[in-house]
Design a protein around this motif. Structure first.
Motif, PDB file in Angstrom:
ATOM      1  N   SER A 147       0.825  -1.212   0.000  1.00  0.00           N
ATOM      2  CA  SER A 147       0.000   0.000   0.000  1.00  0.00           C
ATOM      3  C   SER A 147       0.855   1.256   0.000  1.00  0.00           C
ATOM      4  O   SER A 147       0.527   2.257  -0.649  1.00  0.00           O
ATOM      5  CB  SER A 147      -0.939  -0.002   1.212  1.00  0.00           C
ATOM      6  OG  SER A 147      -0.202  -0.062   2.423  1.00  0.00           O
ATOM      7  N   VAL A 150       2.405   1.818  -3.595  1.00  0.00           N
ATOM      8  CA  VAL A 150       1.455   2.407  -4.545  1.00  0.00           C
ATOM      9  C   VAL A 150       1.302   3.895  -4.272  1.00  0.00           C
ATOM     10  O   VAL A 150       1.321   4.723  -5.194  1.00  0.00           O
ATOM     11  CB  VAL A 150       0.093   1.687  -4.472  1.00  0.00           C
ATOM     12  CG1 VAL A 150      -0.942   2.433  -5.324  1.00  0.00           C
ATOM     13  CG2 VAL A 150       0.225   0.255  -4.954  1.00  0.00           C
ATOM     14  N   GLY A 151       1.153   4.262  -3.001  1.00  0.00           N
ATOM     15  CA  GLY A 151       1.016   5.663  -2.636  1.00  0.00           C
ATOM     16  C   GLY A 151       2.218   6.491  -3.036  1.00  0.00           C
ATOM     17  O   GLY A 151       2.083   7.606  -3.556  1.00  0.00           O
ATOM     18  N   VAL A 154       2.202   6.924  -6.958  1.00  0.00           N
ATOM     19  CA  VAL A 154       1.210   7.888  -7.431  1.00  0.00           C
ATOM     20  C   VAL A 154       1.634   9.310  -7.084  1.00  0.00           C
ATOM     21  O   VAL A 154       1.526  10.227  -7.905  1.00  0.00           O
ATOM     22  CB  VAL A 154      -0.184   7.570  -6.857  1.00  0.00           C
ATOM     23  CG1 VAL A 154      -1.178   8.667  -7.215  1.00  0.00           C
ATOM     24  CG2 VAL A 154      -0.670   6.217  -7.376  1.00  0.00           C
ATOM     25  N   SER A 155       2.147   9.490  -5.867  1.00  0.00           N
ATOM     26  CA  SER A 155       2.528  10.840  -5.435  1.00  0.00           C
ATOM     27  C   SER A 155       3.696  11.385  -6.244  1.00  0.00           C
ATOM     28  O   SER A 155       3.785  12.598  -6.475  1.00  0.00           O
ATOM     29  CB  SER A 155       2.880  10.843  -3.941  1.00  0.00           C
ATOM     30  OG  SER A 155       4.048  10.076  -3.684  1.00  0.00           O
ATOM     31  N   LYS A 158       2.256  11.787 -10.214  1.00  0.00           N
ATOM     32  CA  LYS A 158       1.203  12.786 -10.441  1.00  0.00           C
ATOM     33  C   LYS A 158       1.763  14.123 -10.910  1.00  0.00           C
ATOM     34  O   LYS A 158       1.299  14.665 -11.930  1.00  0.00           O
ATOM     35  CB  LYS A 158       0.366  12.950  -9.180  1.00  0.00           C
ATOM     36  CG  LYS A 158      -0.817  13.900  -9.352  1.00  0.00           C
ATOM     37  CD  LYS A 158      -1.665  13.949  -8.082  1.00  0.00           C
ATOM     38  CE  LYS A 158      -2.836  14.922  -8.249  1.00  0.00           C
ATOM     39  NZ  LYS A 158      -3.683  14.947  -7.024  1.00  0.00           N
ATOM     40  N   ALA A 197      -2.455  -1.262  -9.839  1.00  0.00           N
ATOM     41  CA  ALA A 197      -2.984  -0.292  -8.867  1.00  0.00           C
ATOM     42  C   ALA A 197      -2.520   1.124  -9.192  1.00  0.00           C
ATOM     43  O   ALA A 197      -3.301   2.079  -9.141  1.00  0.00           O
ATOM     44  CB  ALA A 197      -2.550  -0.676  -7.454  1.00  0.00           C
ATOM     45  N   VAL A 198      -1.249   1.267  -9.550  1.00  0.00           N
ATOM     46  CA  VAL A 198      -0.708   2.597  -9.859  1.00  0.00           C
ATOM     47  C   VAL A 198      -1.330   3.148 -11.137  1.00  0.00           C
ATOM     48  O   VAL A 198      -1.796   4.296 -11.177  1.00  0.00           O
ATOM     49  CB  VAL A 198       0.827   2.545  -9.986  1.00  0.00           C
ATOM     50  CG1 VAL A 198       1.366   3.884 -10.519  1.00  0.00           C
ATOM     51  CG2 VAL A 198       1.466   2.217  -8.652  1.00  0.00           C
ATOM     52  N   GLN A 200      -4.094   2.350 -12.683  1.00  0.00           N
ATOM     53  CA  GLN A 200      -5.523   2.649 -12.548  1.00  0.00           C
ATOM     54  C   GLN A 200      -5.727   3.988 -11.844  1.00  0.00           C
ATOM     55  O   GLN A 200      -6.612   4.776 -12.211  1.00  0.00           O
ATOM     56  CB  GLN A 200      -6.237   1.524 -11.812  1.00  0.00           C
ATOM     57  CG  GLN A 200      -6.432   0.269 -12.643  1.00  0.00           C
ATOM     58  CD  GLN A 200      -7.153  -0.840 -11.895  1.00  0.00           C
ATOM     59  OE1 GLN A 200      -7.219  -0.836 -10.660  1.00  0.00           O
ATOM     60  NE2 GLN A 200      -7.685  -1.808 -12.635  1.00  0.00           N
ATOM     61  N   SER A 201      -4.918   4.277 -10.852  1.00  0.00           N
ATOM     62  CA  SER A 201      -5.004   5.563 -10.151  1.00  0.00           C
ATOM     63  C   SER A 201      -4.604   6.706 -11.072  1.00  0.00           C
ATOM     64  O   SER A 201      -5.244   7.769 -11.072  1.00  0.00           O
ATOM     65  CB  SER A 201      -4.102   5.556  -8.911  1.00  0.00           C
ATOM     66  OG  SER A 201      -4.546   4.630  -7.954  1.00  0.00           O
ATOM     67  N   GLU A 204      -7.291   7.750 -13.539  1.00  0.00           N
ATOM     68  CA  GLU A 204      -8.309   8.631 -12.979  1.00  0.00           C
ATOM     69  C   GLU A 204      -7.878  10.090 -13.071  1.00  0.00           C
ATOM     70  O   GLU A 204      -8.710  10.988 -13.232  1.00  0.00           O
ATOM     71  CB  GLU A 204      -8.579   8.263 -11.516  1.00  0.00           C
ATOM     72  CG  GLU A 204      -9.378   6.987 -11.337  1.00  0.00           C
ATOM     73  CD  GLU A 204     -10.774   7.103 -11.938  1.00  0.00           C
ATOM     74  OE1 GLU A 204     -11.466   8.107 -11.644  1.00  0.00           O
ATOM     75  OE2 GLU A 204     -11.172   6.207 -12.702  1.00  0.00           O
ATOM     76  N   LEU A 205      -6.576  10.306 -12.985  1.00  0.00           N
ATOM     77  CA  LEU A 205      -6.034  11.660 -13.036  1.00  0.00           C
ATOM     78  C   LEU A 205      -6.277  12.323 -14.392  1.00  0.00           C
ATOM     79  O   LEU A 205      -6.476  13.536 -14.470  1.00  0.00           O
ATOM     80  CB  LEU A 205      -4.526  11.619 -12.724  1.00  0.00           C
ATOM     81  CG  LEU A 205      -3.773  12.944 -12.713  1.00  0.00           C
ATOM     82  CD1 LEU A 205      -4.285  13.832 -11.588  1.00  0.00           C
ATOM     83  CD2 LEU A 205      -2.272  12.688 -12.549  1.00  0.00           C
TER      84      LEU A 205
END
Length: 256
Positions: A147, A150-151, A154-155, A158, A197-198, A200-201, A204-205
């Protein structure tokens, strides 16, 4: 009443970069060997591209002219012309038949000091010259806790995406190549759960953009990689594993 046919799936995307691995004769031979794979890619509903070095762009364009394979370039300058010794103009790339331009690779960022601002300026130059930017994104940080990993990804990704999209029209097509820096050159690609997971996130962006955004996975990708990632990505961006034409053939077969 017969059942309605399934809707055709979106075209997948597959490409390979040669970086600076091959010499002139080897590159020409490679592109000649890749050209016949166009038919298999077409039959599998795959957009297929190859990115040789700058010196072989023109002969590569000739070899690929009768195929559906897109020609790519490994970089470009952010200005169309000027006193920029040693740089390559996006105008010239477009005139040479280039369709997509790779920018922001981790090697460019680490070895040549490129920043998100640099990448954004190049993306704008690519789009205004009628080509598609292939923006490489990826995180340096990694955690053994899923978890958290993945965070972190993404951070870090982004702001790279936001910067690249900041200077181009909302209608412009973009390709994002997700390449975790820690997975580049590794013996195995990043774990499937992590990649899905990454991506897919990240999808969304960019949701709601008018232009098409396709996401690729790169980073030790090769035969056997796509099936586990297809819920998150539209295709693969291959490196050294694609230097073997047989591997390319396998990947095309797996992406049908």
């Amino acid at each position: 009443m017969p059942p309605l046919p399934d809707a055709p799936r979106e075209k997948r995307l597959l490409g390979a970069s040669l970086k600076m691995y091959l010499d002139l004769p080897s590159t020409n031979s490679y592109v000649s060997s890749v050209a016949p794979l166009s038919s298999a890619a077409d039959a599998a509903n795959i957009d297929f591209f190859v990115i040789p070095d700058f010196v072989t762009l023109l002969p590569s364009a000739e070899k690929l002219a009768s195929t559906s394979i897109w020609l790519g370039a490994q970089d470009c300058h952010s200005e169309d012309k000027g006193a920029f010794t040693g740089e390559v103009s996006p105008v010239v790339l477009a005139q040479a038949g280039v369709k997509i331009v790779e920018i922001g690779h981790a090697e460019r960022r680490a070895l040549f000091g490129e920043t998100d601002k640099t990448v954004a300026a190049k993306a704008a130059a690519i789009v205004r010259n009628g080509m598609t930017p292939l923006v490489c994104i990826g995180e340096k940080s990694h955690s053994s806790i899923a978890s958290q990993a993945v965070g972190l990804a993404v951070s870090e990704c982004k702001p790279q995406i936001i910067a690249a999209l900041s200077g181009i029209p909302d209608t412009a097509d973009v390709i994002l190549a997700y390449e975790p820096v820690w997975a580049i050159g590794a013996s195995e690609p990043a774990g499937a759960d992590h990649v899905v997971a990454v991506t897919q996130s990240l999808r969304e962006l960019v949701k709601g953009r008018q232009g098409r955004v396709r996401i690729l996975y790169g980073g030790s990708a090769g035969p056997g990689t796509f099936e586990a990632l297809k819920e998150g990505v539209d295709g693969l961006f291959l490196g050294r594993f694609a230097h073997d034409i047989k591997n390319l053939e396998k990947v095309i077969g797996e992406m049908k």
